[in-house]
Design an enzyme around this catalytic site. Structure first.
Site, PDB file in Angstrom:
ATOM      1  N   ALA A   1       0.812  -1.216   0.000  1.00 48.64           N
ATOM      2  CA  ALA A   1       0.000   0.000   0.000  1.00 48.64           C
ATOM      3  C   ALA A   1       0.845   1.265   0.000  1.00 48.64           C
ATOM      4  O   ALA A   1       0.445   2.292  -0.562  1.00 48.64           O
ATOM      5  CB  ALA A   1      -0.948  -0.004   1.198  1.00 48.64           C
ATOM      6  N   HIS A   2       2.019   1.228   0.624  1.00 45.47           N
ATOM      7  CA  HIS A   2       2.812   2.460   0.683  1.00 45.47           C
ATOM      8  C   HIS A   2       3.464   2.787  -0.667  1.00 45.47           C
ATOM      9  O   HIS A   2       4.111   3.824  -0.812  1.00 45.47           O
ATOM     10  CB  HIS A   2       3.858   2.391   1.808  1.00 45.47           C
ATOM     11  CG  HIS A   2       5.055   1.549   1.529  1.00 45.47           C
ATOM     12  ND1 HIS A   2       5.207   0.276   2.024  1.00 45.47           N
ATOM     13  CD2 HIS A   2       6.186   1.792   0.816  1.00 45.47           C
ATOM     14  CE1 HIS A   2       6.371  -0.218   1.631  1.00 45.47           C
ATOM     15  NE2 HIS A   2       6.996   0.688   0.895  1.00 45.47           N
ATOM     16  N   CYS A   3       3.254   1.920  -1.659  1.00 41.35           N
ATOM     17  CA  CYS A   3       3.731   2.202  -3.016  1.00 41.35           C
ATOM     18  C   CYS A   3       2.789   3.126  -3.785  1.00 41.35           C
ATOM     19  O   CYS A   3       3.115   3.559  -4.893  1.00 41.35           O
ATOM     20  CB  CYS A   3       3.879   0.897  -3.802  1.00 41.35           C
ATOM     21  SG  CYS A   3       5.131  -0.230  -3.150  1.00 41.35           S
TER      22      CYS A   3
ATOM     23  N   ASP B   1      -0.421  -2.700   5.031  1.00 43.85           N
ATOM     24  CA  ASP B   1       0.451  -2.340   3.906  1.00 43.85           C
ATOM     25  C   ASP B   1       0.279  -3.298   2.727  1.00 43.85           C
ATOM     26  O   ASP B   1       1.236  -3.936   2.285  1.00 43.85           O
ATOM     27  CB  ASP B   1       1.905  -2.317   4.379  1.00 43.85           C
ATOM     28  CG  ASP B   1       2.818  -1.606   3.394  1.00 43.85           C
ATOM     29  OD1 ASP B   1       2.305  -0.848   2.543  1.00 43.85           O
ATOM     30  OD2 ASP B   1       4.047  -1.810   3.470  1.00 43.85           O
TER      31      ASP B   1
END
Length: 249
Positions: free
Chosen positions: A69-71, A103
């Site tokens: 998710a942090h991408c 994430d």
């Protein structure tokens, strides 16, 4: 000892959620992937003109990529078939599907780029999830990175090769204090950890798949900024299998 423990904790946390760009990793160590390996690997870019990918991902269905998710970026492009190449670049047009406060993320590709030649990676069967990789067992990770490191600081030097790198690591016990410090909303049992001497995931590898017995068992999430100082941290795909199936019907 207390000061050393605190410093190691800071190395693991690295940055807050608002600056998670620093947690994106690249493979250190390992070798060029064989042509028949990792055909499902996807590279993610902010725009086609970028010289370096920001993350990796795995093609789990003809239209769906599983990644971290942090991408997520305001605009995202995916290169499908990047290994062994040359691959096809396409813009992600639909809103990413993110598991709240975890994430992990799904990206949907436009239907007109589906190619039957694209390889997929299967998720573990339920019985395989009941017998996940145990401590000491070998998993494979991959990413676009070939960093040299500064031997004094153990930090990577910038650079990215044109080929995909594969490496094996051994599953290790997770330190729950460190995983909670990184993302306390994720239950302890949702993490997998792995390590190996002179091998690590580094900046830019986030979102890439962790393969075990030919199935996708993990998504690369985080590590310390200093190479080979702490175990690599992955999300356990089995814990999100039902959510993945529901969202990708």
């Amino acid at each position: 000892m207390a000061r050393l423990t605190f410093l190691l904790l800071l190395l693991w946390v690295g940055v807050t959620v608002s600056t998670v760009v620093d947690l994106q990793k690249r493979i250190y160590g390992g070798d060029k992937c064989k042509d028949e390996e990792r055909r499902y690997h996807v590279s993610l870019y902010k725009n086609p003109a970028d010289q370096m990918s920001v993350c990796g991902g795995s093609l789990i269905k003809p239209q769906w990529i599983l990644t971290a998710a942090h991408c997520q970026k305001p605009t995202m492009h995916a290169v499908v078939g990047v290994h062994p190449g040359p691959g096809k670049t396409v813009k992600i047009q639909e809103e990413p599907v993110v598991y709240p406060d975890h994430d992990i993320m799904l990206l949907k590709l436009p239907s007109d780029i589906i190619d039957p030649k694209n390889k997929l990676i299967a998720l573990p069967e339920d019985k395989e999830c009941r017998s996940p990789p145990e401590i000491g067992e070998v998993v494979q990770v991959a990413g676009h990175g070939d960093y040299e490191i500064d031997e004094k600081t153990r930090k990577t030097k910038p650079g990215q090769p044109t080929h995909l790198k594969c490496a094996t690591m051994k599953v290790s016990k997770c330190d729950n204090k460190k995983t909670r410090a990184y993302r306390k909303s994720v239950p302890d049992e949702n993490w997998l950890c792995a390590e190996k001497k002179d091998t690590d995931t580094c900046q830019g590898d986030s979102g890439g798949g962790v393969e075990y017995n030919g199935k996708l068992h993990g998504v690369i999430s985080a590590n310390s900024d200093n190479v080979c100082m702490l175990p690599a941290l992955f999300l356990n795909v089995c814990k999100y299998k039902q959510w993945i199936e529901e969202k990708t019907k």
